[in-house]
Scaffold this motif. Structure first.
Motif, PDB file in Angstrom:
ATOM      1  N   ASN B  64       0.814  -1.213   0.000  1.00 56.45           N
ATOM      2  CA  ASN B  64       0.000   0.000   0.000  1.00 56.45           C
ATOM      3  C   ASN B  64       0.848   1.263   0.000  1.00 56.45           C
ATOM      4  OD1 ASN B  64      -2.389  -1.380  -0.006  1.00 56.45           O
ATOM      5  ND2 ASN B  64      -2.492  -1.499   2.231  1.00 56.45           N
ATOM      6  N   GLU B  65       2.159   1.099  -0.129  1.00 56.46           N
ATOM      7  CA  GLU B  65       3.055   2.226   0.006  1.00 56.46           C
ATOM      8  C   GLU B  65       3.452   2.761  -1.363  1.00 56.46           C
ATOM      9  OE1 GLU B  65       6.242   2.477   3.609  1.00 56.46           O
ATOM     10  OE2 GLU B  65       6.602   1.102   1.980  1.00 56.46           O
ATOM     11  N   SER B  66       3.578   4.041  -1.489  1.00 54.69           N
ATOM     12  CA  SER B  66       4.051   4.598  -2.753  1.00 54.69           C
ATOM     13  C   SER B  66       4.692   5.936  -2.485  1.00 54.69           C
ATOM     14  CB  SER B  66       2.885   4.776  -3.712  1.00 54.69           C
ATOM     15  OG  SER B  66       2.056   5.817  -3.255  1.00 54.69           O
ATOM     16  N   VAL B  67       5.419   6.441  -3.483  1.00 55.91           N
ATOM     17  CA  VAL B  67       5.988   7.766  -3.357  1.00 55.91           C
ATOM     18  C   VAL B  67       5.949   8.447  -4.713  1.00 55.91           C
ATOM     19  CG1 VAL B  67       8.368   7.047  -3.736  1.00 55.91           C
ATOM     20  CG2 VAL B  67       7.899   9.091  -2.383  1.00 55.91           C
ATOM     21  N   SER B  68       5.629   9.716  -4.707  1.00 60.13           N
ATOM     22  CA  SER B  68       5.634  10.497  -5.922  1.00 60.13           C
ATOM     23  C   SER B  68       6.068  11.903  -5.588  1.00 60.13           C
ATOM     24  CB  SER B  68       4.233  10.527  -6.528  1.00 60.13           C
ATOM     25  OG  SER B  68       4.136  11.632  -7.403  1.00 60.13           O
ATOM     26  N   THR B  69       7.133  12.330  -6.181  1.00 61.03           N
ATOM     27  CA  THR B  69       7.630  13.664  -5.854  1.00 61.03           C
ATOM     28  C   THR B  69       6.946  14.740  -6.664  1.00 61.03           C
ATOM     29  OG1 THR B  69       9.378  13.396  -7.467  1.00 61.03           O
ATOM     30  CG2 THR B  69       9.903  12.829  -5.181  1.00 61.03           C
ATOM     31  N   GLU B  70       6.134  14.347  -7.602  1.00 62.39           N
ATOM     32  CA  GLU B  70       5.456  15.333  -8.439  1.00 62.39           C
ATOM     33  C   GLU B  70       4.091  15.710  -7.878  1.00 62.39           C
ATOM     34  OE1 GLU B  70       6.742  16.777 -11.051  1.00 62.39           O
ATOM     35  OE2 GLU B  70       8.586  15.632 -10.878  1.00 62.39           O
ATOM     36  N   ASN B  71       3.630  14.997  -6.894  1.00 64.55           N
ATOM     37  CA  ASN B  71       2.270  15.173  -6.385  1.00 64.55           C
ATOM     38  C   ASN B  71       1.239  14.984  -7.486  1.00 64.55           C
ATOM     39  OD1 ASN B  71       2.827  15.680  -3.712  1.00 64.55           O
ATOM     40  ND2 ASN B  71       3.223  17.849  -4.123  1.00 64.55           N
ATOM     41  N   ARG B  72       1.595  14.226  -8.502  1.00 63.18           N
ATOM     42  CA  ARG B  72       0.682  14.127  -9.632  1.00 63.18           C
ATOM     43  C   ARG B  72       0.092  12.734  -9.794  1.00 63.18           C
ATOM     44  NH1 ARG B  72       4.209  17.827 -12.306  1.00 63.18           N
ATOM     45  NH2 ARG B  72       3.218  19.864 -12.292  1.00 63.18           N
ATOM     46  N   VAL B  74      -1.763   9.803  -8.332  1.00 66.57           N
ATOM     47  CA  VAL B  74      -2.572   9.440  -7.177  1.00 66.57           C
ATOM     48  C   VAL B  74      -3.132   8.055  -7.403  1.00 66.57           C
ATOM     49  CG1 VAL B  74      -4.537  10.042  -5.755  1.00 66.57           C
ATOM     50  CG2 VAL B  74      -3.136  11.832  -6.759  1.00 66.57           C
ATOM     51  N   GLU B  75      -2.851   7.208  -6.466  1.00 68.19           N
ATOM     52  CA  GLU B  75      -3.317   5.828  -6.607  1.00 68.19           C
ATOM     53  C   GLU B  75      -4.779   5.703  -6.244  1.00 68.19           C
ATOM     54  OE1 GLU B  75      -1.475   2.940  -4.120  1.00 68.19           O
ATOM     55  OE2 GLU B  75       0.153   4.371  -3.904  1.00 68.19           O
TER      56      GLU B  75
END
Lengths: 382, 209
Positions: B64-72, B74-75
């Motif tokens: 259930n973990e994720s990372v996105s530095t763009e804030n774009r 969304v899961e």
């Protein structure tokens, strides 16, 4: 003599301003070097930018060398003075996705190393609810940049998450079952506990040690209640037959809340000792959001008569000590203001031309930082 | 003299280690990994401090973990549409459909029933009264995306309660009625436009067996 008294008075009056000016002029000058993935670098740059406590130059005698190793999921920070490393800190996580927290912690430690004002907002975790489909909202854990994302609660409507403790190990949230039910959930142990249910509406608005402020509608009437978590005893704070919501603990045994008792929503305070209810802010046409910390309140207030025109909601900072009022934002719809735990920053959501942004106001540094938000958050807490 | 030098050296070492910048591991929960490891490097003046980070739900998988530095990015995971359990009988299904077809709309920031919406409330009252079997009607108050947080939920609740009170006045048994507020969480229209917001300021009626 009079001149001296005046001078002393003037220095006293402007002392706070003076300190801030002096502080900004004397930011520590440091150099930053980074080796590793670009994503990690973005977060690192963002941290220093939003923190705004350092002057970053290319060749300073004080240097910090950040190295992120994706295989070992380790962030190494070398503290270097005049070319000599004198301290190495290593930050490790179990998953790569967790790296934003490693970076925040590393920058927080550097800030602590220089004994600068608290940067606790960097390492606070953010908990938020997001609508993923009609009647489907999940609760996620994140860092303050909302880059990291972990689904914590899903299935049905899970809304209004709120940190239940200082250490951020436990949350309160509302789940819509046949009636809305309040749960307390421990993120470390996974233990979940049912607290209370109420017809119609059930929201935890604020937490203070063993007491919580709730909005309940036990008799179909939304009112603010206080619950003692030890005894589970409920105390009704408001009883106006309209809308009373959003209770927040404030200074001197006061509770502030939003009420439509004047026809449109305004922020009121109630003295728990005397029972006296007062309007807090005589400005704006509609005040729907409020948060409090120490003697400060931040209020989201509509300033234009037409709700669809620009310049709709702005944030105002109220100081209970001197009754001063500061306007914090100038345009757009600025809502959901939420103080950081140390009161130094306010996180809020700005909507402008149908785009949403997360805003962070750094009160002492007098700066606002924005970054994009692609989805509309149901609510958040940090 | 040697002892004195040794004692001074030890004291200096202790002071050095003691002054190291220990992070405040307030969230540390892991018994082993949360301890700081202070090691001395080859050069006497350099220290290595291992800082471990507490992570939530360490026992569970990280799916259930994720990372996105763009804030774009969304899961959206594990989406299952909720289905309302409708009674088996044809009559009740029809009744549920009829209930769902009635929608009462409200003005911006208001929870009083508009004059043009009254015929719908009267029709609803007749419908409930003409079906005397054992069931509950859930009146669901909804709002547009304006207004913030809790106030919107309270507004939705007041909208549901307005219709509930009206139905009681029209002779409906109060025990058949229950209310809930969905705030802005159950939109029928997601465009950012006035006509769309108008459609979301409404009460829906759901059959609960």
């Amino acid at each position: 003599m009079r001149k001296i008294i005046f001078l002393v008075l003037a220095v006293f009056l402007f002392a706070k301003e003076y300190v801030i000016t002096k502080y900004l002029e004397n930011k520590p000058v440091i150099s930053i070097e980074y080796n590793g993935p670009e994503d990690v670098k973005k977060i690192l740059n963002m941290d220093f930018q939003v923190l705004d406590h350092f002057d970053i130059e290319k060749n300073s005698s004080t240097k910090f060398i950040f190295t992120y190793n994706k295989n070992s999921k380790t962030l190494k920070v070398e503290y270097v003075k005049n070319g000599n490393p004198f301290l190495i800190k290593k930050y490790r996580s179990n998953s790569y996705a967790y790296f934003p927290f490693l970076v925040h912690r590393a920058v927080y430690d550097i800030n602590e190393y220089f004994h600068l004002p608290s940067a606790k907002f960097l390492i606070r975790k953010v908990i938020y609810s997001l609508l993923v489909a009609p009647k489907q909202a999940n609760i996620y854990l994140s860092d303050y940049t909302l880059s990291y994302k972990k689904k914590i609660i899903s299935g049905g409507l899970n809304i209004f998450p709120k940190w239940a403790d200082e250490k951020q190990t436990t949350i309160f949230f509302t789940k819509y079952e046949r009636l809305p039910v309040l749960y307390k959930y421990n993120l470390i142990t996974g233990k979940i506990k049912r607290i209370i249910s109420s017809p119609g509406i059930l929201i935890v608005s604020d937490v203070k040690k063993d007491k919580i402020l709730l909005t309940l509608a036990l008799d179909a009437q939304p009112d603010v209640y206080m619950m003692d978590l030890k005894t589970k005893k409920l105390k009704r704070i408001t009883n106006y037959p309209g809308i009373d919501v959003n209770g927040k603990f404030w200074v001197n045994d006061k509770v502030v809340f939003v009420s439509d008792r004047y026809g449109i929503p305004y922020v009121f305070s109630k003295d728990l000792k005397t029972g006296e209810i007062k309007r807090v802010l005589y400005h704006g046409k509609n005040q729907v959001g409020v948060d409090g910390v120490k003697n400060y309140l931040v209020i989201s207030s509509r300033e234009t008569a037409n709700e669809f025109k620009p310049n709709t909601f702005n944030l105002f900072l109220v100081n209970a000590d001197d009754d001063s009022l500061k306007r914090l934002t100038m345009k757009g719809q600025n809502m959901f203001p939420n103080f950081s735990v140390d009161g130094s920053s306010i996180m809020f959501i700005k909507r402008e031309n149908f785009y949403s942004k997360i805003g962070i106001i750094r009160l002492n540094e007098r700066k606002v930082f924005y970054y994009p938000l692609t989805k509309i958050l149901q609510s958040f807490d940090w | 003299m040697k002892k004195l030098a040794l004692a001074t050296g030890l004291g200096a070492l202790l002071l050095l280690v003691g002054c190291a910048k220990h992070p405040d591991l307030e969230n540390a929960q892991q018994p082993k990994t949360s301890q700081n490891v202070v090691e001395k490097n080859e050069t006497a003046s350099t220290q290595t401090v291992a800082v471990s980070m507490p992570e939530e739900n360490l026992n569970t998988s990280t799916e259930n973990e994720s990372v996105s530095t763009e804030n774009r990015v969304v899961e959206e995971q594990n989406l299952t549409a909720t289905t309302i359990t409708v009674s088996q009988t044809q009559n009740n299904q029809q009744f549920a459909k009829k209930l769902a077809s009635i929608v009462v709309y409200f003005d911006f920031d208001k929870y009083n029933i508009r004059p043009d919406q009254w015929p719908k409330v009267e029709k609803l009252a007749e419908l409930i009264k003409s079906n005397p079997t054992n069931y509950t009607v859930r009146i669901e108050g909804n709002c547009d995306e304006w207004g913030t947080e809790e106030y919107n939920y309270a507004l939705g609740l007041k909208r549901a309660n307005s219709v509930k009170n009206a139905l009681i006045k029209l002779g409906v048994n109060p025990q058949k009625l229950t209310i809930i507020s969905y705030g802005e969480l159950n939109p029928v229209c997601t465009a950012h436009a006035r006509w769309c917001w108008r459609l979301n300021r409404r009460d829906n009626f759901t059959y609960l067996p």
